[in-house]
Enzyme design. Sequence first.
Site, short mmCIF file in Angstrom:
data_model
loop_
_atom_site.label_atom_id
_atom_site.label_comp_id
_atom_site.label_asym_id
_atom_site.label_seq_id
_atom_site.Cartn_x
_atom_site.Cartn_y
_atom_site.Cartn_z
CE1 TYR A 1 2.61 11.36 0.62
CE2 TYR A 1 3.28 13.65 0.82
CZ TYR A 1 2.56 12.66 0.18
OH TYR A 1 1.79 12.99 -0.91
CB CYS A 2 5.08 11.87 9.29
SG CYS A 2 5.82 11.66 10.92
N GLY A 3 5.17 8.71 9.85
CA GLY A 3 4.60 7.61 10.63
C GLY A 3 3.59 8.09 11.66
CG PHE A 4 4.48 10.24 14.75
CD1 PHE A 4 4.15 9.26 15.67
CD2 PHE A 4 5.80 10.59 14.59
CE1 PHE A 4 5.13 8.65 16.44
CE2 PHE A 4 6.79 9.98 15.35
CZ PHE A 4 6.45 9.00 16.28
CB THR A 5 0.50 11.13 8.76
OG1 THR A 5 1.79 11.61 8.35
CG2 THR A 5 -0.56 11.87 7.98
#
Length: 185
Positions: free
Chosen positions: A61-65
């Site tokens: 659940y990360c912007g970099f996923t």
Amino acid sequence: MIRLRFIAPALFTLIISAPLSASDCPRTLEVTKRYLASDERVRLCDAFAGKVLLVVNTASYCGFTQQYDGLEKLYETYRDRGLVVLGFPSNDFMQEPGSEKKVQQFCRLTYSIEFPMFEKTNVSSSRAGPLYNALAEEAGEYPRWNFHKYLLDRSGRVVASFGSRVRPQNAELVDAIESILNIPV
């Protein structure tokens, strides 16, 4: 941020020794970890000796996923030449709250991940376990966010550290991987 511990491919030839033997495991790989959502444990030295490793702390659940896709492409592209991507899900930045089973399903169903994934791991400076303490000591930095990448040579030494904003297909990262893979074994 990118921290390279080398200057040019020719320098690698001078500083990189033969692949690891069972008796000379470096601190970076002298750990036993459990595969994600599994009871199977593996000593990293035994499983990955002599391989070029890209060690990454991950989160669902990360912007970099979306970097999972690029990491899998790196693994597919270079695995036959000796690169292994090692994924270590971490909730240190509060973006991997689910169970290991949910993480595994997410990675397989959303990104078709085939590279080895391991148990949830603490990576931040205040909580890191032996693996990430050793990586940070060699690299001079702990992950400050998800998808930090450490590049290890065939002897298990950290030769570069790449911050979260460095995508898997970044030219400097790919060049570093290729430089290490091009060194005769």
